[in-house]
Scaffold this active site. Structure first.
Site, PDB file in Angstrom:
ATOM      1  NE  ARG A 346      42.496  38.175  34.601  1.00  0.00           N
ATOM      2  CZ  ARG A 346      42.046  37.612  33.485  1.00  0.00           C
ATOM      3  NH1 ARG A 346      40.995  36.806  33.499  1.00  0.00           N
ATOM      4  NH2 ARG A 346      42.653  37.852  32.333  1.00  0.00           N
ATOM      5  NE  ARG A 362      45.103  46.692  29.730  1.00  0.00           N
ATOM      6  CZ  ARG A 362      45.473  47.235  30.894  1.00  0.00           C
ATOM      7  NH1 ARG A 362      45.524  46.490  31.978  1.00  0.00           N
ATOM      8  NH2 ARG A 362      45.789  48.504  30.975  1.00  0.00           N
ATOM      9  CG  ASP A 363      42.534  41.752  32.411  1.00  0.00           C
ATOM     10  OD1 ASP A 363      43.450  42.249  31.744  1.00  0.00           O
ATOM     11  OD2 ASP A 363      42.538  41.715  33.650  1.00  0.00           O
ATOM     12  CD1 TRP A 493      48.343  43.560  28.412  1.00  0.00           C
ATOM     13  CD2 TRP A 493      50.457  43.937  29.075  1.00  0.00           C
ATOM     14  NE1 TRP A 493      48.797  42.439  29.070  1.00  0.00           N
ATOM     15  CE2 TRP A 493      50.089  42.641  29.479  1.00  0.00           C
ATOM     16  CE3 TRP A 493      51.743  44.404  29.372  1.00  0.00           C
ATOM     17  CZ2 TRP A 493      50.959  41.800  30.163  1.00  0.00           C
ATOM     18  CZ3 TRP A 493      52.612  43.567  30.058  1.00  0.00           C
ATOM     19  CH2 TRP A 493      52.215  42.286  30.450  1.00  0.00           C
ATOM     20  CG  ASP A 495      47.646  46.778  35.261  1.00  0.00           C
ATOM     21  OD1 ASP A 495      46.987  47.325  34.369  1.00  0.00           O
ATOM     22  OD2 ASP A 495      47.313  45.686  35.773  1.00  0.00           O
ATOM     23  CE  LYS A 638      51.748  41.896  40.246  1.00  0.00           C
ATOM     24  NZ  LYS A 638      50.425  41.328  40.486  1.00  0.00           N
ATOM     25  CD  GLN A 692      49.730  38.823  37.665  1.00  0.00           C
ATOM     26  OE1 GLN A 692      50.516  38.884  38.607  1.00  0.00           O
ATOM     27  NE2 GLN A 692      48.682  39.615  37.585  1.00  0.00           N
ATOM     28  CB  THR A 711      46.837  34.544  34.272  1.00  0.00           C
ATOM     29  OG1 THR A 711      47.755  35.007  33.269  1.00  0.00           O
ATOM     30  CG2 THR A 711      46.901  33.019  34.278  1.00  0.00           C
TER      31      THR A 711
END
Ligand code: GLC
Length: 803
Positions: A346, A362-363, A493, A495, A638, A692, A711
Site C-alpha cells: 500500500r 494480512r494485506d 479483517w 478494520d 467503505k 477499494q 487494494t
C-alpha cells in the site's frame, strides 16, 4: 461515457479522451525507484519510500499537478502546447491526444498544428531512474523551428510532510546547479565539505538530477518560481512563453529541473531526445546520460525488455472466454494489478501518500495469492518474508516494518512496538491468512518440501514452515473467547469492527476452521498422526461452536461482542446481514449444502446491487454498538454498507464453489472495472484496475468507486475468477477442473502452465449448464472424474471437459 479502450493485443489501455473523470494512472518501476503517472502526466517519483524518498513533488487531492511535463513551442508562431493534454490543455478540437498505459510504461501521443509527438515514460527494468523519451515529427509541409522543454518539480526534502509544510526549514536546504546537460539539485549542499561517511545531525548531501540526452541544452532553469513566473501556472509558464528559460539556478527557493533544446525539423523529419531523472550527482548521472547518446535505439531496447518481463509472467495463464471483460482482466489487467499490490503493497498511489511505514500483515499475505499461478517462486520469496514476520507465539505482526529484521523485532507485547507502529495489539486474523496462501503455493508447485524450510520468527527462534503453521493454530487456540471461538482481539479483517479483546468473530472462526483443514492435509502427508487427530477434534469443536452460536435462521451472524451481544442477527435494526460470514461459510467448507444455498440466496436478494454486494446492510447510524467503528463513515461508504470490493472476490469464489456459475459471473461483472468502461463517468476510477470500494445504495453517488490500484481486491478477484469461475483448483496431488460459468458460454479455452507442464484446456458446454462435469478427457483418455492427478500429465496436455 467512454474515455478509452482495451487494446488486448498490445496489453495497453488506450485513453483517447484525456478529460477523464479522475486521473487515470499507471505504475512505473518498483518501490526501489517508483513512479506514478496519470494520463495527463501528473504524478510523482520516489526512491525506496513514498513518504521519505520523494523526488518529484505532487499535490495530493488537488487537480493532478504537477507532473512530468514536456512542452513543445513553435518558435515562429510562439504557440506552445504540451506532450500530454494537460497542463497546457489545448482545445480538444485542434489537439489530438492518446495516452496508452502499458505494462511498466506509459506513452502519450499528441498531434497539434502539424507536429506530432510521442512521449514515452518508463523506468528501465531493474534500474533506479526514469526516462522520458520524446519523439517529435514534423507532419507539416514547411520547416519548423521548435523548442522542446522538460520540467521536473523536485521536492525540497525527501520527506513528503517536510516538503509540504515545514517550509521554514525545507526551503533553505535546497539549491540547484547547472552542468553541461543537467540540472543537479542538492539538498544540504552546504555539507559538501563533509567526508562521505560523516553526517551532521544525521544529514549529508543528497543529490538528484534531471538531464537531457540526444540534443544540446539551449536554456535551463533550476528555480520553480523563475520557470513559472509570478501569477502564471503550469499551463502558461513564463519560461515557455518566452522561449527562453533564463538560465537561472535556485538558492533558498523551490527547486526544479527545466531544460530546453531548440531543434529544426524539415517536413517529414523526426527527432528523438530523452530526459532522465533520478537520484545521484553529476558523475553518476553523466554515465547514465551517455548511455542514451542514441536515445531512439536505447528506448526501443528498454521498452522491449519491459514488455518481455511482463508478458512472460502473464503467459502462464491465458484464457479465451466469450467475455472480453473477463479475458482482458484475467489475461492482463487484473494480473498486472495483482503484481502491483504484490510489489507495492500500500506504499504509494494518488490516495496513499506513502506514510505507511511498513507492510500490513494480512494485506500482504493476501496479495501474494494473486500471483501464485503466474510467478510461484516470486510468491514463495514473499511467503518466506511474511513467515519471518510471524511472532514465535504464532501471531502475526500487524505491521511489518520496512526495516524488518527477523529474529530481532519487538512485538505487540512490547510498548516500543506499539509506539513505533501505532498498532496497540495483535489482530485475530493476521496469521490465519498464511493457510490459504501457503496451501495455494504448494498446490501450484507440488513443492511439499517447502514445509521443511527453516525460517526465523520475528522476535526469536526459528522453525520449519510446518511448525510456523502449527504455531498459528496454537495462537488462535490460546486466544479463545468465552464461547470457544477465536477471540476478536484488536480487530479481524474488518478494520472497523471492534468486538473487544474477548469478543468473537464468526469470520475469524471460519478462517480458523479452514486453517485446520489445510494443516490436517499437511500433517497427513508428514504422517503426523497424533497431530491430525488433535486437529480433527479442535476443528470439530470449532465447527460445532460456529454452527450453534452463529447460524441465525437464514444467515451466519458476524459475531459476539465482549459483552455477549450478537452482531448481525436477523432481528437487528441495523447491520443485520453481513456479506463475509456468508461467503466464508462456504469457502471454509463449514456450511452444509442447504445452509450455503440459503445464505448465498439471502445475500443475492438483500445485499446485491447493480455494482456488487454491500458489505453489510442496513448501514450503521443510530443503532451502532460501541465497537461499530463503521458508523464514522457516511452511509453507503467503505465498511459502513459500502460495496467493499475485496469481499466481491470471496463472493465470486463462494458462488462458484456452489456451482452457481450465473451468479458468480454476475458478481464478477458488477465489480469488474472493464465492465464499466462505457460508463466510466459513473465509476470514475480507471476502467482497468480495482478500487477499494464502490459507494452503495445508501449513498447518492451509488456506483462511484474509490481508492484505486492498491487494494486486496486484485488478489481476491483473481482467485475468485481462476479457482472459482474457471475452476482451476490445484491440490497437493493434482488439479481439479470445476468451472462455474454462465449458461450461455458454450465454449472456453485455457492455456495454463502447471508444475513445468503445459495444459491446453477446452471446456465445452453443449447443454447450457453452469457447472458440473459430464466428461473429462486427458490426452485422449477419459478420466473417471473431474480430477487430474499430476502424475498423469505429460509435457504438453490436451484436456477437454464437457459440462
Ligand atoms: C482495508 C485494509 C485491510 C482491511 C480492509 C477491511 O482494505 O487495508 O487491511 O482488511 O480495509 O477493513
Amino acid at each position: 461515457m467512454k474515455y478509452g479502450n482495451f487494446d488486448d493485443t498490445n496489453r495497453e489501455y488506450v485513453i483517447d479522451r484525456p478529460d477523464t473523470p479522475a486521473p487515470w494512472v499507471n505504475y512505473l518501476g518498483s518501490p526501489e525507484y517508483g513512479a506514478i503517472i496519470s494520463n495527463n502526466a501528473g504524478g510523482y517519483s520516489f526512491a525506496r519510500s513514498g513518504a521519505n524518498g520523494r523526488i518529484l513533488r505532487y499535490i495530493f487531492n488537488s487537480f493532478d499537478q504537477p507532473g512530468r511535463y514536456i512542452y513543445i513551442r513553435d518558435d515562429d508562431s510562439r504557440d506552445y502546447w504540451s506532450a500530454s493534454w494537460q497542463p497546457v490543455g489545448k482545445d480538444l478540437n485542434n489537439y489530438k491526444s492518446k495516452c496508452c498505459h502499458g505494462m511498466g510504461y506509459t506513452r502519450m501521443t499528441a498531434g497539434y498544428d502539424g507536429i506530432s509527438s510521442e512521449a514515452l515514460y518508463y523506468v528501465p527494468l531493474g534500474k533506479s531512474y526514469e526516462v522520458w523519451g520524446l519523439t517529435v515529427t514534423n507532419d507539416s509541409a514547411h520547416v519548423r523551428n521548435l523548442t522542446l522543454s522538460g520540467y521536473a518539480e523536485f521536492t525540497n526534502h525527501g520527506n513528503y510532510e517536510q516538503d509540504q509544510v515545514n517550509l521554514q526549514y525545507s526551503l533553505f536546504i535546497t539549491r540547484t546547479l547547472f552542468k553541461q546537460n543537467q540540472i543537479i539539485q542538492q539538498i544540504h549542499g552546504n555539507l559538501d565539505a563533509l567526508p562521505e561517511d560523516e553526517t551532521v545531525d544525521e544529514k549529508n548531501v543528497t543529490e538528484r538530477f534531471f538531464g537531457l540526452a540526444g540534443a544540446c541544452v539551449s536554456s535551463y532553469c533550476g528555480d520553480r518560481e523563475q520557470f513559472l513566473g509570478r501569477y502564471h501556472g503550469y499551463g502558461n509558464p513564463q519560461g515557455i512563453l518566452s522561449g527562453d528559460l533564463g538560465n537561472m539556478t535556485s538558492y533558498n527557493e523551490n527547486s526544479c529541473g527545466a531544460l530546453s533544446c531548440s531543434i529544426t525539423l524539415a517536413p517529414g523529419e523526426t527527432k528523438t531526445i530523452a530526459f532522465l531523472l533520478g537520484t545521484g550527482g553529476f558523475t553518476e548521472s553523466s554515465v547514465l546520460l551517455d548511455g542514451y547518446a542514441d536515445p531512439e535505439e536505447m528506448i526501443k531496447q528498454e521498452l522491449q525488455e519491459l514488455k518481455k518481463y511482463w508478458y512472460e509472467k502473464f503467459d502462464h495463464l491465458k484464457v479465451n472466454t466469450p467475455s472480453s471483460e473477463f479475458n482482458t482482466m484475467i489475461n492482463t489487467w487484473n494480473a498486472y494489478n495483482c503484481f502491483m499490490t504484490f510489489i507495492w503493497s500500500r506504499a504509494a498511489s494518488f490516495i496513499y501518500c506513502g506514510l505507511r511505514n511498513g507492510y500490513g500483515y494480512r494485506d500482504t499475505v493476501q496479495d501474494i495469492q494473486g500471483i501464485i499461478h503466474l510467478a510461484p517462486e516470486m510468491a514463495a520469496e514473499k511467503i518466506r518474508f511474511m513467515l519471518s514476520a510471524q511472532v514465535s507465539n504464532g501471531g502475526g505482526l500487524p505491521l511489518v516494518k520496512f526495516t524488518h529484521n527477523p529474529g530481532h523485532e519487538d512485538t505487540p507485547d512490547d510498548a516500543s512496538y506499539r509506539q513505533d507502529t501505532g498498532h496497540p495489539a495483535y489482530r485475530a486474523d493476521d496469521a490465519l491468512w498464511l493457510f490459504p496462501t501457503v496451501y495455494k503455493y504448494i498446490a501450484e508447485t507440488g513443492n511439499l518440501e517447502f514445509l521443511n524450510e527453516t525460517i526465523p520468527f520475528a522476535d526469536k527462534e526459528k522453525a520449519s514452515v510446518y511448525e510456523h503453521l502449527k504455531r498459528a493454530v496454537a495462537f488462535s487456540l490460546a486466544h479463545l473467547g468465552p464461547h470457544g471461538m477465536p477471540a476478536g482481539l484488536y480487530a479481524d479483517w474488518n478494520d472497523c469492527l471492534r468486538l473487544g479483546a474477548d469478543g468473537e468473530s464468526s469470520f475469524v472462526a471460519m478462517q480458523f476452521y479452514y486453517a485446520m483443514t489445510v494443516l490436517k492435509q499437511f500433517a497427513k502427508c508428514r504422517n503426523d498422526a497424533e497431530y491430525v487427530k488433535y486437529l480433527e477434534e479442535k476443528q470439530e469443536e470449532t465447527g460445532a461452536a460456529i454452527q450453534k452460536l452463529c447460524w441465525d435462521q437464514d444467515r451466519f451472524i458476524r459475531g459476539y461482542t465482549e459483552a455477549g451481544e450478537r452482531i448481525g442477527a436477523a432481528g437487528d435494526p441495523e447491520a443485520n446481514l453481513w456479506l463475509n460470514p456468508q461467503s466464508w461459510a462456504v469457502i471454509s467448507g463449514l456450511a452444509g449444502a442447504e445452509q450455503a444455498e440459503t445464505a448465498l440466496t439471502n445475500v443475492y436478494e438483500q445485499l446485491n446491487t447493480e455494482y456488487g454486494a454491500l458489505l453489510m446492510n442496513p448501514p450503521y447510524h443510530t443503532d451502532a454498538f460501541d465497537g461499530a467503528l463503521a458508523v464514522i463513515y457516511n452511509q453507503g461508504t467503505k465498511e459502513n454498507s459500502g460495496i467493499f470490493s475485496q469481499s466481491q472476490g470471496w463472493l465470486v469464489l463462494a458462488e462458484a464453489l456452489c456451482g452457481h456459475g450465473e451468479r458468480a459471473f454476475t458478481y464478477f461483472m458488477e465489480n469488474a472495472p472493464a465492465a464499466w468502461n462505457d460508463q466510466a463517468e459513473l465509476r470514475r476510477l480507471e476502467p482497468y484496475c480495482y478500487g477499494q470500494f464502490t459507494e452503495g445504495n445508501a449513498s447518492e453517488h451509488q456506483g462511484r468507486s474509490h481508492v484505486h490500484w492498491l487494494t486486496g481486491t486484485a488478489s481476491t478477484m483473481m482467485v475468485g475468477c481462476v479457482e472459482g469461475i474457471l475452476g482451476l483448483r490445484p491440490d497437493l496431488n493434482g488439479i481439479t477442473l470445476s468451472p462455474a460459468i454462465p449458461k450461455d458460454w458454450t465454449c472456453l479455452e485455457i492455456e495454463k502452465d502447471f508444475r513445468g507442464k503445459h495444459l491446453h484446456i477446452l471446456i465445452e458446454n453443449p447443454n447450457g449448464r453452469e457447472a458440473g462435469c459430464e466428461k473429462l478427457m486427458l490426452n485422449g483418455n477419459e478420466m473417471t472424474s473431474n480430477y487430474i492427478p499430476a502424475s498423469f500429465l505429460t509435457d504438453t496436455n490436451e484436456i477437454r471437459l464437457i459440462l
